[in-house]
Motif scaffolding. Sequence first.
Motif, PDB file in Angstrom:
ATOM      1  N   LEU A 105      -3.177   1.759  -9.365  1.00  0.00           N
ATOM      2  CA  LEU A 105      -1.983   2.125  -8.603  1.00  0.00           C
ATOM      3  C   LEU A 105      -1.735   3.630  -8.620  1.00  0.00           C
ATOM      4  O   LEU A 105      -1.256   4.199  -7.628  1.00  0.00           O
ATOM      5  CB  LEU A 105      -0.761   1.387  -9.155  1.00  0.00           C
ATOM      6  CG  LEU A 105      -0.451   0.050  -8.480  1.00  0.00           C
ATOM      7  CD1 LEU A 105       0.569  -0.737  -9.294  1.00  0.00           C
ATOM      8  CD2 LEU A 105       0.064   0.265  -7.065  1.00  0.00           C
ATOM      9  N   VAL A 131       1.214  -4.813  -2.729  1.00  0.00           N
ATOM     10  CA  VAL A 131       0.208  -4.871  -3.794  1.00  0.00           C
ATOM     11  C   VAL A 131       0.151  -6.271  -4.387  1.00  0.00           C
ATOM     12  O   VAL A 131       1.164  -6.823  -4.845  1.00  0.00           O
ATOM     13  CB  VAL A 131       0.516  -3.831  -4.890  1.00  0.00           C
ATOM     14  CG1 VAL A 131      -0.421  -4.013  -6.079  1.00  0.00           C
ATOM     15  CG2 VAL A 131       0.385  -2.423  -4.324  1.00  0.00           C
ATOM     16  N   TYR A 157       7.784   2.673  -8.406  1.00  0.00           N
ATOM     17  CA  TYR A 157       6.857   3.048  -7.344  1.00  0.00           C
ATOM     18  C   TYR A 157       7.592   3.391  -6.053  1.00  0.00           C
ATOM     19  O   TYR A 157       8.720   2.962  -5.827  1.00  0.00           O
ATOM     20  CB  TYR A 157       5.847   1.914  -7.138  1.00  0.00           C
ATOM     21  CG  TYR A 157       4.954   1.763  -8.346  1.00  0.00           C
ATOM     22  CD1 TYR A 157       3.805   2.527  -8.481  1.00  0.00           C
ATOM     23  CD2 TYR A 157       5.301   0.910  -9.394  1.00  0.00           C
ATOM     24  CE1 TYR A 157       2.998   2.434  -9.612  1.00  0.00           C
ATOM     25  CE2 TYR A 157       4.512   0.804 -10.539  1.00  0.00           C
ATOM     26  CZ  TYR A 157       3.361   1.576 -10.633  1.00  0.00           C
ATOM     27  OH  TYR A 157       2.571   1.487 -11.769  1.00  0.00           O
ATOM     28  N   ILE A 181       5.638   1.108  -1.284  1.00  0.00           N
ATOM     29  CA  ILE A 181       4.840   0.126  -2.024  1.00  0.00           C
ATOM     30  C   ILE A 181       5.735  -1.026  -2.450  1.00  0.00           C
ATOM     31  O   ILE A 181       6.723  -0.852  -3.159  1.00  0.00           O
ATOM     32  CB  ILE A 181       4.171   0.754  -3.263  1.00  0.00           C
ATOM     33  CG1 ILE A 181       3.012   1.653  -2.833  1.00  0.00           C
ATOM     34  CG2 ILE A 181       3.659  -0.329  -4.210  1.00  0.00           C
ATOM     35  CD1 ILE A 181       2.179   2.202  -3.956  1.00  0.00           C
TER      36      ILE A 181
END
Length: 258
Positions: A113, A140, A153, A157
């Motif tokens: 990541l 993700v 994040y 994302i």
Amino acid sequence: MKKILFLILCSFLVFQFSIAQERKSFKLHSHNDYLRKVPFWEAFGADCASIEADVILQDGELMVAHERATIKKERTLKSLYLAPIQKAKELSLVDEFGFHLMIDIKTEAYATLELLVKQLKEFEPMLYSPANQNGLKIIVSGNRPKVEDYNDYPSWILFDYQSRILNDQLPWGKIGMVSLNFRQFSVWNGEGSIVEREKEKLISFIQQVHNFGKPVRFWGTPDSQSAWKAFYDLGIDYINTDMPYEADQYLSNLDKNF
């Protein structure tokens, strides 16, 4: 010659995509999209709403492959997906993103990541954010950080939540969809009808997820016309398929009859 073929492909995709926008009460998830002859473009031409690529961190690069033995140096996340999506945007094939990119991480979550975030910053103008609601969302899947770390994040994302434990304490703002193995609910092989008690379990779970305002996907599903129709009827938000073009054609014809 390559330029001419590319222009023909683009023209075809514009035509297909414009037709797709006139209907659609279903959404397709292009499972293992990178295995197709023309990754991304085939799924885009079939108007898939979710496009999946497996990613492996190797030698400081994000390689698109299911396992290390199948890695090819030219098949990177950037070359197969990020750059083509940006090209589609530049060519005005995409105005508002009607699809998201699911990145199924096969290596350690945090390190992978870290590089993913770094690479995506180059493409940030086309990515989703509170100020760009129509941008591309990255979801993700696979190896993910701890749920309590989701908010660390960027806004572009999101995460694929994979648990039957649903409650108000989850960071729903960072969850793009909820996905589970179909076999947790049913042994149906796509022939005949789903057993009623299994169907009830599926409907109950789908409703629970919808109560939190999120879509549902199941993997490990049968992949046939009867299965696509059954999942359509069940209200599964993203129908998992390895045959996006065929599924799109079949379900589009169903739509016309409703």
